[in-house]
Structures are given as structure tokens and as C-alpha cells.
Scaffold this motif. Sequence first.
Motif, PDB file in Angstrom:
ATOM      1  N   THR A  75       0.838  -1.207   0.000  1.00  0.00           N
ATOM      2  CA  THR A  75       0.000   0.000   0.000  1.00  0.00           C
ATOM      3  C   THR A  75       0.870   1.253   0.000  1.00  0.00           C
ATOM      4  OG1 THR A  75      -1.802  -1.116   1.144  1.00  0.00           O
ATOM      5  CG2 THR A  75      -1.765   1.294   1.276  1.00  0.00           C
ATOM      6  N   GLY A  76       1.876   1.264   0.846  1.00  0.00           N
ATOM      7  CA  GLY A  76       2.780   2.415   0.908  1.00  0.00           C
ATOM      8  C   GLY A  76       3.474   2.661  -0.418  1.00  0.00           C
ATOM      9  N   ALA A  77       3.975   1.599  -1.029  1.00  0.00           N
ATOM     10  CA  ALA A  77       4.641   1.736  -2.328  1.00  0.00           C
ATOM     11  C   ALA A  77       3.656   2.240  -3.379  1.00  0.00           C
ATOM     12  CB  ALA A  77       5.239   0.397  -2.761  1.00  0.00           C
ATOM     13  N   SER A  78       2.442   1.704  -3.355  1.00  0.00           N
ATOM     14  CA  SER A  78       1.415   2.136  -4.298  1.00  0.00           C
ATOM     15  C   SER A  78       1.102   3.617  -4.123  1.00  0.00           C
ATOM     16  CB  SER A  78       0.144   1.303  -4.089  1.00  0.00           C
ATOM     17  OG  SER A  78      -0.923   1.803  -4.852  1.00  0.00           O
ATOM     18  N   TRP A  79       0.909   4.049  -2.888  1.00  0.00           N
ATOM     19  CA  TRP A  79       0.576   5.446  -2.619  1.00  0.00           C
ATOM     20  C   TRP A  79       1.707   6.373  -3.020  1.00  0.00           C
ATOM     21  CZ3 TRP A  79      -2.094   5.572   2.856  1.00  0.00           C
ATOM     22  CH2 TRP A  79      -3.329   4.921   2.763  1.00  0.00           C
ATOM     23  N   LEU A  80       2.957   6.000  -2.730  1.00  0.00           N
ATOM     24  CA  LEU A  80       4.100   6.846  -3.107  1.00  0.00           C
ATOM     25  C   LEU A  80       4.171   7.003  -4.628  1.00  0.00           C
ATOM     26  CD1 LEU A  80       6.736   5.467  -0.586  1.00  0.00           C
ATOM     27  CD2 LEU A  80       5.833   7.813  -0.625  1.00  0.00           C
ATOM     28  N   CYS A  81       4.005   5.895  -5.343  1.00  0.00           N
ATOM     29  CA  CYS A  81       4.032   5.955  -6.810  1.00  0.00           C
ATOM     30  C   CYS A  81       2.840   6.725  -7.349  1.00  0.00           C
ATOM     31  CB  CYS A  81       4.044   4.539  -7.393  1.00  0.00           C
ATOM     32  SG  CYS A  81       5.565   3.631  -7.053  1.00  0.00           S
ATOM     33  N   TYR A  82       1.672   6.505  -6.757  1.00  0.00           N
ATOM     34  CA  TYR A  82       0.448   7.166  -7.204  1.00  0.00           C
ATOM     35  C   TYR A  82       0.559   8.677  -7.049  1.00  0.00           C
ATOM     36  CZ  TYR A  82      -4.509   8.383  -7.432  1.00  0.00           C
ATOM     37  OH  TYR A  82      -5.707   8.945  -7.756  1.00  0.00           O
ATOM     38  N   TYR A  83       1.024   9.122  -5.889  1.00  0.00           N
ATOM     39  CA  TYR A  83       1.122  10.565  -5.646  1.00  0.00           C
ATOM     40  C   TYR A  83       2.156  11.211  -6.558  1.00  0.00           C
ATOM     41  CZ  TYR A  83      -2.128  11.716  -1.947  1.00  0.00           C
ATOM     42  OH  TYR A  83      -3.275  11.995  -1.251  1.00  0.00           O
ATOM     43  N   LYS A  84       3.261  10.516  -6.816  1.00  0.00           N
ATOM     44  CA  LYS A  84       4.268  11.068  -7.734  1.00  0.00           C
ATOM     45  C   LYS A  84       3.684  11.168  -9.140  1.00  0.00           C
ATOM     46  CE  LYS A  84       8.265  12.711  -8.640  1.00  0.00           C
ATOM     47  NZ  LYS A  84       8.680  14.003  -8.092  1.00  0.00           N
ATOM     48  N   ALA A  85       2.997  10.110  -9.572  1.00  0.00           N
ATOM     49  CA  ALA A  85       2.368  10.137 -10.903  1.00  0.00           C
ATOM     50  C   ALA A  85       1.312  11.226 -10.973  1.00  0.00           C
ATOM     51  CB  ALA A  85       1.742   8.772 -11.213  1.00  0.00           C
ATOM     52  N   LEU A  86       0.530  11.373  -9.915  1.00  0.00           N
ATOM     53  CA  LEU A  86      -0.532  12.389  -9.896  1.00  0.00           C
ATOM     54  C   LEU A  86       0.063  13.798  -9.909  1.00  0.00           C
ATOM     55  CD1 LEU A  86      -3.610  12.305  -9.805  1.00  0.00           C
ATOM     56  CD2 LEU A  86      -3.477  12.448  -7.322  1.00  0.00           C
ATOM     57  N   GLN A  87       1.200  13.954  -9.256  1.00  0.00           N
ATOM     58  CA  GLN A  87       1.840  15.266  -9.206  1.00  0.00           C
ATOM     59  C   GLN A  87       2.355  15.693 -10.575  1.00  0.00           C
ATOM     60  OE1 GLN A  87       5.569  15.703  -6.954  1.00  0.00           O
ATOM     61  NE2 GLN A  87       4.642  17.514  -6.005  1.00  0.00           N
ATOM     62  N   ILE A  88       2.905  14.756 -11.332  1.00  0.00           N
ATOM     63  CA  ILE A  88       3.524  15.126 -12.604  1.00  0.00           C
ATOM     64  C   ILE A  88       2.642  14.835 -13.822  1.00  0.00           C
ATOM     65  CG2 ILE A  88       5.869  14.952 -11.720  1.00  0.00           C
ATOM     66  CD1 ILE A  88       6.127  12.198 -12.919  1.00  0.00           C
ATOM     67  N   GLY A  89       1.525  14.134 -13.608  1.00  0.00           N
ATOM     68  CA  GLY A  89       0.635  13.801 -14.718  1.00  0.00           C
ATOM     69  C   GLY A  89      -0.771  14.333 -14.513  1.00  0.00           C
ATOM     70  N   GLU A  90      -1.590  14.137 -15.497  1.00  0.00           N
ATOM     71  CA  GLU A  90      -2.985  14.551 -15.418  1.00  0.00           C
ATOM     72  C   GLU A  90      -3.794  13.473 -14.700  1.00  0.00           C
ATOM     73  OE1 GLU A  90      -4.592  15.555 -19.263  1.00  0.00           O
ATOM     74  OE2 GLU A  90      -2.643  16.316 -19.915  1.00  0.00           O
ATOM     75  N   ALA A  91      -4.665  13.898 -13.781  1.00  0.00           N
ATOM     76  CA  ALA A  91      -5.489  12.949 -13.032  1.00  0.00           C
ATOM     77  C   ALA A  91      -6.308  12.072 -13.978  1.00  0.00           C
ATOM     78  CB  ALA A  91      -6.408  13.695 -12.067  1.00  0.00           C
ATOM     79  N   SER A  92      -6.789  12.655 -15.062  1.00  0.00           N
ATOM     80  CA  SER A  92      -7.619  11.906 -16.016  1.00  0.00           C
ATOM     81  C   SER A  92      -6.844  10.804 -16.732  1.00  0.00           C
ATOM     82  CB  SER A  92      -8.235  12.854 -17.038  1.00  0.00           C
ATOM     83  OG  SER A  92      -7.220  13.522 -17.768  1.00  0.00           O
ATOM     84  N   LYS A  93      -5.523  10.845 -16.670  1.00  0.00           N
ATOM     85  CA  LYS A  93      -4.698   9.791 -17.275  1.00  0.00           C
ATOM     86  C   LYS A  93      -4.077   8.882 -16.227  1.00  0.00           C
ATOM     87  CE  LYS A  93      -4.003  11.990 -21.544  1.00  0.00           C
ATOM     88  NZ  LYS A  93      -3.409  12.837 -22.421  1.00  0.00           N
ATOM     89  N   VAL A  94      -3.703   9.442 -15.083  1.00  0.00           N
ATOM     90  CA  VAL A  94      -3.085   8.660 -14.014  1.00  0.00           C
ATOM     91  C   VAL A  94      -4.089   7.673 -13.422  1.00  0.00           C
ATOM     92  CG1 VAL A  94      -2.103   8.782 -11.677  1.00  0.00           C
ATOM     93  CG2 VAL A  94      -1.351  10.408 -13.438  1.00  0.00           C
ATOM     94  N   VAL A  95      -5.287   8.141 -13.133  1.00  0.00           N
ATOM     95  CA  VAL A  95      -6.283   7.315 -12.448  1.00  0.00           C
ATOM     96  C   VAL A  95      -6.670   6.075 -13.259  1.00  0.00           C
ATOM     97  CG1 VAL A  95      -8.608   7.270 -11.477  1.00  0.00           C
ATOM     98  CG2 VAL A  95      -7.101   9.206 -11.009  1.00  0.00           C
ATOM     99  N   PRO A  96      -6.951   6.194 -14.568  1.00  0.00           N
ATOM    100  CA  PRO A  96      -7.282   4.970 -15.311  1.00  0.00           C
ATOM    101  C   PRO A  96      -6.153   3.934 -15.296  1.00  0.00           C
ATOM    102  CG  PRO A  96      -7.909   6.893 -16.586  1.00  0.00           C
ATOM    103  CD  PRO A  96      -7.120   7.388 -15.407  1.00  0.00           C
ATOM    104  N   ILE A  97      -4.918   4.398 -15.407  1.00  0.00           N
ATOM    105  CA  ILE A  97      -3.796   3.462 -15.365  1.00  0.00           C
ATOM    106  C   ILE A  97      -3.709   2.812 -13.988  1.00  0.00           C
ATOM    107  CG2 ILE A  97      -1.281   3.250 -15.481  1.00  0.00           C
ATOM    108  CD1 ILE A  97      -1.395   5.447 -17.670  1.00  0.00           C
TER     109      ILE A  97
END
Length: 137
Positions: A75-97
Motif C-alpha cells: 500500500t505504501g509503495a502504491s501510494w508513493l508511486c500514485y502521488y508522484k504520478a498524480l503530481q507530474i501527470g494529469e489525473a484523467s490519465k493517471v487514475v485509469p492506469i
Amino acid sequence: MWFVFALLSAVFAALTSILAKVGIDGVNSNVATAVRTVVVVIMAWAMVLLTNSQGGIANISKKSWIFLILSGLATGASWLCYYKALQIGEASKVVPIDKLSVVITLVLAFVFLHEKFTAKSLIGCILIGIGTLVMVL
């Protein structure tokens, strides 16, 4: 009743993505994840205390401890990667992936938990995969 909780989970996950995207602006993604984690820890322990479930801690087996800890690390690894992706990418693209986790979970459940993988599951996985590609292209 499981369906209601699963649906609420999806609603709160969607809110999480939007609220996080706004809140992470100008904040280090690791710090943002840590703040979020502290809030989740406080909420989880508040529910344990509110429902008077703390006595159940003593009944957790060694196997359960190991797998709960591993789940927490994932979970921690997922959240760290998710937040980094969300910070540098668009939510509409990060969330589906991120939601490709549904497909990955189905495959892992089949391989490791020996759950049934039906034609319906296969079609659903393919459609989720195609849908994800359509959304991010």
C-alpha cells in the motif's frame, strides 16, 4: 452489503484522486503521501476504538501479521508511486492506469488464490485494458 461498501470505496477513491491532485500542488509527493498516511492511521485507529475492536489485536496469527505487514508495504509503495504520478501527470490519465490494478488483481487472484477465471472475467479484463488505453491515448 458488500456491494454498498465496494461502491462507497469507489466513490471515496474518486474523491481521493481529485482532492489529492488539488492538494499536492507545490508539495513534495512523498510529504503529501506521509500526511495522507497519518490521516488514514488516525481514522483507522479511531474506528478500532469507536467499535471497541482493539481486543482483536491479540488474536492476530503470525501468518496474518506477516501478510498484513506485506500488504501495508505494498500500500505504501502504491501510494508513493500514485502521488508522484498524480503530481507530474494529469489525473484523467493517471487514475485509469492506476485502476489497471483491477486486471492485475484478477490475474493474481487466479494464480495465487486459485479463484475462478471465467469467460466473463476475461472479457471484463480485456475491456478494462482497452478502456484504459482509450482513455490515456
